[in-house]
Design a protein around this motif. Structure first.
Motif, PDB file in Angstrom:
ATOM      1  N   GLU A  97     -20.112  31.831  20.846  1.00 15.94           N
ATOM      2  CA  GLU A  97     -18.684  31.932  20.251  1.00 15.94           C
ATOM      3  C   GLU A  97     -17.779  30.941  21.101  1.00 15.94           C
ATOM      4  O   GLU A  97     -17.150  30.309  20.706  1.00 15.94           O
ATOM      5  CB  GLU A  97     -18.218  33.426  20.417  1.00 15.94           C
ATOM      6  CG  GLU A  97     -18.588  34.250  19.281  1.00 15.94           C
ATOM      7  CD  GLU A  97     -17.992  35.818  19.231  1.00 15.94           C
ATOM      8  OE1 GLU A  97     -17.394  36.024  20.449  1.00 15.94           O
ATOM      9  OE2 GLU A  97     -18.517  36.655  18.384  1.00 15.94           O
ATOM     10  N   ARG A 100     -16.573  26.871  20.096  1.00 18.23           N
ATOM     11  CA  ARG A 100     -15.186  26.624  20.051  1.00 18.23           C
ATOM     12  C   ARG A 100     -15.166  25.088  21.029  1.00 18.23           C
ATOM     13  O   ARG A 100     -14.379  24.344  20.589  1.00 18.23           O
ATOM     14  CB  ARG A 100     -14.511  27.748  20.920  1.00 18.23           C
ATOM     15  CG  ARG A 100     -12.769  27.315  21.047  1.00 18.23           C
ATOM     16  CD  ARG A 100     -12.305  28.803  21.259  1.00 18.23           C
ATOM     17  NE  ARG A 100     -12.425  29.465  22.318  1.00 18.23           N
ATOM     18  CZ  ARG A 100     -13.112  30.574  22.646  1.00 18.23           C
ATOM     19  NH1 ARG A 100     -13.523  31.202  21.539  1.00 18.23           N
ATOM     20  NH2 ARG A 100     -13.451  30.942  23.562  1.00 18.23           N
ATOM     21  N   GLU A 110     -13.784  21.493  19.662  1.00 15.67           N
ATOM     22  CA  GLU A 110     -12.696  20.685  20.586  1.00 15.67           C
ATOM     23  C   GLU A 110     -13.060  19.458  20.990  1.00 15.67           C
ATOM     24  O   GLU A 110     -12.139  18.484  20.918  1.00 15.67           O
ATOM     25  CB  GLU A 110     -12.180  21.785  21.751  1.00 15.67           C
ATOM     26  CG  GLU A 110     -11.448  22.972  21.104  1.00 15.67           C
ATOM     27  CD  GLU A 110     -10.888  24.063  22.157  1.00 15.67           C
ATOM     28  OE1 GLU A 110     -10.392  24.943  21.818  1.00 15.67           O
ATOM     29  OE2 GLU A 110     -11.367  23.798  23.178  1.00 15.67           O
TER      30      GLU A 110
END
Length: 365
Positions: A350, A354, A358
């Motif tokens: 998780e 992310r 990005e």
């Protein structure tokens, strides 16, 4: 031989100058992210225990509510040396999970993951590899040592040369602020900071933090049979290592046969002149979580090596009894170990997903 020992120690000392040493895990900031991994060698030896997993337990026990602790099994790094026996490799991966848990790391306070279960490690590795110079990688001390020992650099695999980039990706994927490592890994943390700076400068964003190095009191445990070498399973000599599941009688046997010297009138620390004795003092310092100077005071009354080695053996037996018993229990529960690795990897992914999203957005993907 002594010159070789001296040069290795000189490098380690100089490489540590630019890093921050934090012995007390409570000094990690309340919102810090700690990341560290260990290779899947199955049952850990004393160097793994003192240099990594016991520190992980201390961090685990003192974890604040806003801190993030990510610990993992570096199974992708393990194949820089080919593992043709896939069944044995699979068991070694689970054995590493059992060892970490046996040392006191708990899944409710720390994320315990398997590197290969998180593809973002490999993806970020490629992205960062495009901005890492070969000249920098070629200066890595461990690469030089391993390539020279092979006798033919043409036969050395790309994975061995480039794995420090994967190591940087491992750390930066979780935007770690602190990384507990052994003294011999300090240079790799310098590379990680270099890669983070390269990315931040290129994309004009202060995205990746520069991770600080946590050097523990027990920076390196050396071979019992050759104290000019690091304790390592690749040695092949089981008498050179103390394993976490060694019973008391085996620990005593190995310590009694440890290489020392002929001076028995006094015992003092001298890593160059008395490497064998100094290794035993280092072990006592690491196990007792105390200074070398304190160990010297504790053994000042001893007048023969048998007494000194019994002293070190007693410390080790007391320290390793709990982890040995817990490992025996855990390794028999394969289902539980698989579930811990799967759940920890899910939680880690998780964060990793992310970060990668990005990074790719910043890069224009």
């Amino acid at each position: 031989m002594l010159r070789f020992c001296l040069s290795k120690r000189f490098y380690a000392k100089s490489a540590a100058k630019s890093v921050q040493t934090i012995v007390n895990p409570g000094d990690v900031p309340h919102d810090g992210t700690v990341f560290s991994m260990i290779q899947p060698t199955g049952m850990f030896h004393l160097g793994n225990y003192l240099g990594a997993t016991r520190v992980w337990k201390q961090l685990n026990d003192s974890k604040g509510p806003a801190q993030t602790l990510v610990f993992g099994v570096a199974d992708l790094h393990a194949i820089t040396v080919p593992k043709p026996d896939s069944a044995q490799f699979r068991e070694s991966r689970l054995g590493a999970v059992a060892s970490v848990l046996a040392c006191g790391v708990t899944p409710d306070r720390s994320i315990l993951m398997m590197q290969s279960m998180i593809p973002e490690h490999s993806q970020l590795n490629w992205l960062l590899g495009t901005m890492t110079s070969m000249g920098y990688l070629n200066r890595m001390t461990q690469w030089k040592s391993k390539s020279q020992s092979s006798g033919n650099t043409d036969s050395v695999k790309l994975g061995l040369f480039a794995y420090p980039v994967l190591q940087a990706a491992d750390i930066l994927l979780y935007r770690a602020t602190h990384v507990p490592v052994g003294e011999d890994q300090a240079q790799h943390l310098e590379l990680t900071r270099y890669v983070a700076h390269q990315f931040n400068s290129l994309y004009k964003r202060d995205y990746f933090p520069a991770p600080q190095t946590l050097l523990t009191r027990s920076k390196k445990v050396l071979s019992l049979t050759d104290p000019c070498k690091k304790m390592s399973k690749s040695d092949g000599d089981t008498m050179s290592q103390i394993y976490m599941n060694d019973p008391p009688e085996i620990i005593r046997q190995k310590i009694r046969k440890a290489v020392t010297d002929s001076i028995t009138t006094e015992f003092y620390y001298d890593s160059v002149g008395r490497p064998g004795l100094s290794n035993l003092i280092d072990i006592a310092s690491g196990v007792g979580d105390t200074s070398v100077a304190q160990v010297e005071r504790d053994i000042a009354h001893l007048r023969d090596y048998r007494s000194l080695k019994d002293y070190v053996s007693d410390l080790l037996i007391a320290e390793l009894t709990g982890p040995r018993q817990e490992y025996k229990r855990l390794i028999a529960d394969r289902g539980y170990l698989l579930s811990v690795a799967a759940e920890g990897s899910r939680r880690a992914r998780e964060i990793a997903h992310r970060t990668l999203a990005e990074v790719m957005d910043l890069m224009g993907f």
